[in-house]
Design an enzyme around this catalytic site. Structure first.
Site, short mmCIF file in Angstrom:
data_model
loop_
_atom_site.label_atom_id
_atom_site.label_comp_id
_atom_site.label_asym_id
_atom_site.label_seq_id
_atom_site.Cartn_x
_atom_site.Cartn_y
_atom_site.Cartn_z
N CYS A 141 0.84 -19.83 -26.43
CA CYS A 141 0.24 -20.03 -25.11
C CYS A 141 -0.29 -21.46 -24.90
O CYS A 141 -0.60 -21.86 -23.78
CB CYS A 141 -0.86 -19.02 -24.87
N HIS A 160 -4.74 -21.77 -19.05
CA HIS A 160 -3.77 -20.74 -19.40
C HIS A 160 -4.24 -19.42 -18.78
O HIS A 160 -5.39 -19.03 -18.94
CB HIS A 160 -3.67 -20.64 -20.92
N ASN A 170 -0.16 -12.65 -18.14
CA ASN A 170 -0.12 -13.73 -19.13
C ASN A 170 1.34 -14.07 -19.43
O ASN A 170 2.04 -13.30 -20.08
CB ASN A 170 -0.85 -13.26 -20.39
#
Length: 330
Positions: free
Chosen positions: A114, A255, A285
């Site tokens: 990520c 993020h 996500n």
């Protein structure tokens, strides 16, 4: 030697057409729309179909970014694909290069989960600052639905698929104002997509393991604690290095892991909610894709304008985290 700066001159994004809403997840696992929304802020996510591929999404996002930068694929010197879910374990960047017709570009994959987009941004900047390359295409793309256990309610509610891209170009003034990158392998066990193999005997003396990867496993509580502590720290450190104050940040682009993390980080940094870019409700996500998708969406909506100062921060498996502060446009 004259100092060469960088500018981020174009963005693009691509998402699968299929949406999976929280209500539909209640048929797969014991959960509820209210439970997911309250704890994560996620209402739906995009899921890649069997016809979709990482290459297809990455190529579509790249074509938009290249057009927005006002150059052609033939002008690209380097393609960096930040991903943890390539179509091919040997890498997908070269296939994207072929699809784009970026005939002179060298291409390779970069994996930092990520944090991949922020790590990729800093990597791309070094190639430009040293005068090696002039035009770099940076892509963040992931199809995490391939690696989710759809019976594990701790993880299957979180992840979505997508791709985002930016073009970085050599520029007289340097628009990357500061960055900080961090890793801590002692916390690696909190978030994994691990190899899962079985022994196969080749000869009486030699055995090898053959297999695939187990689905994503995560200790959500520990990852949340890590993010809320480390992300404000790394942004603070980067602001100090860039000789900037929090008040000078126009937009916070984190993020998109969890709305509660976004809120907690903004609160710790004293950044007002109207400066926080969030699309986690719609996409979940998307790992390395989340920052460039959020960035591109805000540019398309006219929120992010030329010269705006953006603080971006990625965090995730490794564990890795980092921040980059840059001005949008030339």
């Amino acid at each position: 030697m004259q100092n060469i700066g960088i500018a981020i001159t174009g963005s693009g994004s691509a998402l699968p057409t299929t949406s999976l809403h929280n209500q539909e997840l209640t048929h797969l696992v014991e959960t509820s729309d209210e439970w997911i929304t309250t704890r994560t802020g996620i209402q739906q996510r995009r899921i890649a179909s069997s016809q979709d591929s990482l290459c297809k999404l990455a190529t579509a996002a790249s074509q938009q970014a290249i057009a927005a930068a006002g150059i052609t694929a033939a002008d690209i010197d380097l393609i960096l694909l930040a991903t943890s879910t390539p179509d091919d374990l040997f890498g997908t960047a070269c296939k994207v290069q072929g699809e784009l017709g970026a005939i002179k570009a060298v291409a390779f994959d970069l994996t930092a989960a990520c944090s991949g987009f922020v790590f990729g941004l800093v990597t791309a900047a070094q190639y430009i600052r040293t005068g090696v390359y002039q035009n770099v295409l940076l892509i963040g793309a992931d199809i995490l639905s391939r690696w989710v256990d759809w019976q594990d309610r701790r993880t299957c509610v979180l992840f979505g698929d997508g791709a985002g891209a930016v073009v970085l170009q050599a520029n007289q003034s340097d628009r990357l104002l500061g960055f900080t990158l961090k890793s801590d392998g002692t916390q690696n066990h909190y978030l994994n997509l691990s190899y899962n193999g079985a022994a196969q005997q080749l000869t009486p003396e030699i055995s090898v393991t053959q297999g695939t990867y187990q689905p994503i496993t995560m200790n959500g509580k520990e990852v949340y604690r890590f993010a809320v502590q480390k992300v404000p720290e790394v942004i603070d450190k980067t602001l100090f290095a860039a000789n900037l104050t929090v008040d000078q940040i126009d937009w916070l682009v984190l993020h998109q892991a969890n709305q509660r993390i976004l809120n907690a980080v903004a609160e710790r940094l004293n950044i007002p909610a109207h400066k926080v870019i969030s699309n986690v409700a719609n996409y979940g996500n998307t790992s390395a894709a989340s920052i460039p998708i959020a960035l591109d969406e805000a540019v398309q909506q006219g929120k992010i304008k030329p010269n705006d100062i953006i603080a971006a921060s990625g965090f995730g498996a490794g564990l890795t985290w980092g921040a980059a502060i840059f001005q949008w446009g030339r």
